[in-house]
Design a protein around this motif. Structure first.
Motif: not given
Length: 198
Positions: A98-101, A110-111, A155-158, A187-188
């Motif tokens: 996970i690099c972005y929340v 969105f993680y 692609g991205g924003e997965v 938890y994340l």
């Protein structure tokens, strides 16, 4: 009479959306997807990892190397195979984090995952989907553990998010019920490892 019929239609739509998104009391639990395994578990995000099994539509949450939750998921609209390009409807496979929340999303939370990663970048460059400059930017970004370029042909924003898990409907993300994403939220964190199996 017209207003009564309209009211029933509106109520039906609201109930359908609630069931689709998995709002309580419409959360479906089973032996296969029980959710959190014990109510006595205290979330410890520093010691959490996730494994996703695409073929089984299953997300397993681990804490201190022990499974603490099993959740039903939905995938991209074309789930078989590894993600290779924007718009292919596939969910990537491999090791991510996970690099972005984002908590300002229609999917509750969105993680974002750090897709594309090394193997994705090398394959995309070899296939001619990204330029030398994009290749280098993606590689440099990976070294710094930042958010990858999400606007390339790969692609991205997965990510992992809420919104419903009744069937495969995303563009490549991992979707859970809204109830389950609210559980996972405890938890994340940025840096949580996520391994996605075929």
């Amino acid at each position: 009479m017209k207003w009564a019929s309209l009211g029933w239609i509106l109520l039906g739509i609201i109930l359908a959306v609630a069931i689709w998104r998995g709002f309580p009391p419409f959360q479906i639990r089973s032996n296969q997807f029980p959710g959190i395994l014990s109510s006595s578990i205290t979330p410890d995000p520093q010691h959490v990892k996730i494994e996703i099994f695409k073929a089984e539509r299953k997300l397993i949450l681990y804490q201190n190397e022990k499974p603490v939750g099993i959740f039903k998921i939905a995938l991209g609209f074309s789930p078989i195979g590894d993600k290779e390009r924007e718009g292919d409807g596939k969910t990537p496979e491999g090791d991510y984090a996970i690099c972005y929340v984002n908590d300002k999303t229609p999917y509750l939370y969105f993680y974002g995952l750090n897709y594309p990663q090394g193997k994705d970048i090398k394959r995309g460059f070899k296939q001619g989907r990204i330029s030398q400059r994009q290749y280098q930017e993606l590689i440099d970004n990976n070294k710094n553990n930042g958010i990858p370029l999400w606007n390339t042909a790969l692609g991205g924003e997965v990510g992992i998010h809420g919104g419903g898990n009744l069937w495969d409907w995303t563009k490549g993300c991992i979707a859970l019920s809204d109830t389950d994403i609210l559980i996972l939220k405890k938890y994340l964190m940025i840096g949580t490892p996520v391994h996605i199996f075929p």
